[in-house]
Motif scaffolding. Structure first.
Motif, PDB file in Angstrom:
ATOM      1  N   LEU A 226       0.812  -1.215   0.000  1.00 23.69           N
ATOM      2  CA  LEU A 226       0.000   0.000   0.000  1.00 23.69           C
ATOM      3  C   LEU A 226       0.848   1.268   0.000  1.00 23.69           C
ATOM      4  O   LEU A 226       0.301   2.377   0.043  1.00 23.69           O
ATOM      5  N   CYS A 227       2.189   1.097  -0.038  1.00 25.01           N
ATOM      6  CA  CYS A 227       3.118   2.245  -0.057  1.00 25.01           C
ATOM      7  C   CYS A 227       2.925   3.122   1.186  1.00 25.01           C
ATOM      8  O   CYS A 227       2.901   4.358   1.097  1.00 25.01           O
ATOM      9  N   LEU A 228       2.766   2.467   2.326  1.00 22.04           N
ATOM     10  CA  LEU A 228       2.577   3.161   3.595  1.00 22.04           C
ATOM     11  C   LEU A 228       3.586   2.637   4.610  1.00 22.04           C
ATOM     12  O   LEU A 228       4.130   1.543   4.446  1.00 22.04           O
ATOM     13  N   THR A 229       3.806   3.406   5.673  1.00 22.07           N
ATOM     14  CA  THR A 229       4.596   2.874   6.770  1.00 22.07           C
ATOM     15  C   THR A 229       3.737   1.921   7.587  1.00 22.07           C
ATOM     16  O   THR A 229       2.498   2.021   7.598  1.00 22.07           O
ATOM     17  N   GLU A 230       4.393   0.989   8.257  1.00 26.16           N
ATOM     18  CA  GLU A 230       3.644   0.051   9.100  1.00 26.16           C
ATOM     19  C   GLU A 230       2.858   0.797  10.172  1.00 26.16           C
ATOM     20  O   GLU A 230       1.712   0.445  10.479  1.00 26.16           O
ATOM     21  N   ARG A 231       3.469   1.822  10.733  1.00 22.08           N
ATOM     22  CA  ARG A 231       2.810   2.569  11.807  1.00 22.08           C
ATOM     23  C   ARG A 231       1.548   3.261  11.307  1.00 22.08           C
ATOM     24  O   ARG A 231       0.503   3.213  11.968  1.00 22.08           O
ATOM     25  N   TYR A 232       1.645   3.893  10.126  1.00 23.05           N
ATOM     26  CA  TYR A 232       0.470   4.603   9.607  1.00 23.05           C
ATOM     27  C   TYR A 232      -0.645   3.626   9.251  1.00 23.05           C
ATOM     28  O   TYR A 232      -1.815   3.857   9.575  1.00 23.05           O
ATOM     29  N   LEU A 233      -0.295   2.523   8.600  1.00 19.78           N
ATOM     30  CA  LEU A 233      -1.315   1.531   8.255  1.00 19.78           C
ATOM     31  C   LEU A 233      -1.968   0.990   9.518  1.00 19.78           C
ATOM     32  O   LEU A 233      -3.197   0.857   9.587  1.00 19.78           O
ATOM     33  N   GLY A 234      -1.165   0.686  10.533  1.00 17.41           N
ATOM     34  CA  GLY A 234      -1.720   0.188  11.777  1.00 17.41           C
ATOM     35  C   GLY A 234      -2.669   1.174  12.428  1.00 17.41           C
ATOM     36  O   GLY A 234      -3.724   0.797  12.946  1.00 17.41           O
TER      37      GLY A 234
END
Length: 301
Positions: A226-234
């Motif tokens: 999704l081209c996101l950081t793990e933290r932001y997705l979480g």
């Protein structure tokens, strides 16, 4: 918006709530471990509302509102549903009923995890492959009539014989899903464009988790896709659903394991290997931790 943690309203929880009242509502409600059918009623929904929503579900539910109206929050979005509306609620949907009119009349079915789905994994019609969790479609009388006649036929089949023809019900469920899918495709652009960026991310995450949970058990893969950081997705997943991304991935994995255990002859060790677990012992402990039962016991139940 209700900030309470949603409670899972799966088949087992519904059975506990409905069973004491089944004698009073059986004229309009059919319920077993595989499916539920509501035939022109809404009393079952009032029973569920007594148990402190919001709720989440892990199955597929289809409905037709033929009269009355309902004010319900689906996946953090308030909806005013009126007569002439087809409703679909998929796995992961969060439901918070707010108000049901006294003249509300609903026909619908719920296909629980024990139901033998009419489509192979990965071959579901596009409306149900995870791209959206729910939709509500205002449609014309002809489309309502088709959906009604399919659900009514399912109702007749399950009441014809205690040991009803499950192949027939499965075929009818496939017909209903194809009908909803065709109507969804007609309204798809409007439905998807109305969703916020966060909802779009969450819906896409659920779709990816359902498709790739066999090979990828951790959030880093999905964040990268999704081209996101793990933290932001979480954070997005937690805010959208009240449940962590890891819990959603685990749910997808467990659902896939249950399908393999129930509908194939594969030994537990083979399923463990195909699902990417390091060894059968770890696989069994993982499954029991999340379900309360061992894979072997589930397969033999």
């Amino acid at each position: 918006m209700n900030s309470k943690q949603p409670k899972l309203m799966d088949m087992a929880r519904m059975r506990d709530i409905i069973t004491p009242h089944l004698a009073q509502i059986s004229k309009n409600v059919f319920f077993n471990n595989e499916l539920a059918v509501v035939h022109g009623d809404h009393s079952v929904f009032r029973l569920l509302m007594r148990h402190k929503p919001p709720f989440s579900i892990n199955d597929h539910r289809f409905g037709i509102v033929v009269s009355g109206e309902a004010h319900i929050n689906f996946n953090l979005q308030e909806r005013h549903i009126t007569a002439g509306t087809l409703v679909y609620l998929g796995p992961g949907t969060i439901i918070n009923p707010i108000r049901l009119s006294d003249d509300l009349q609903i026909f619908g079915i719920g296909l629980f995890s024990g139901f033998h789905m009419p489509f192979a994994y990965g071959q579901m019609p596009s409306a149900f492959n995870g791209q959206v969790r729910d939709f509500q479609l205002p449609v014309d009388d002809g489309d309502i009539g088709i959906a009604y006649h399919i659900i009514d036929t399912i109702w007749q089949v399950v009441h014809h014989d205690k040991d009803y023809n499950r192949d027939c019900v499965t075929a009818l469920a496939a017909a209903l899903m194809h009908h909803y899918d065709q109507l969804f495709s007609r309204h798809k652009d409007i439905l998807i464009s109305s969703r916020s960026r966060e909802q779009t991310i969450f819906d896409r995450f659920i779709q990816l988790a359902n498709q790739h949970c066999t090979e990828h058990h951790h959030i880093d893969y999905y964040a990268e896709r999704l081209c996101l950081t793990e933290r932001y997705l979480g954070t997005v997943v937690r805010q959208a659903s009240g449940i962590t991304a890891k819990e959603w991935i685990d749910r997808a994995i467990v659902t896939r394991i249950k399908v393999e255990l129930r509908h194939t002859d594969k030994p537990v060790a083979q399923i463990s290997d195909e699902m990417g677990f390091p060894n059968p012992s770890f696989f069994s402990k993982y499954f029991k931790r999340l379900t309360g039962i061992t894979p072997a016991a589930f397969k033999n139940s």
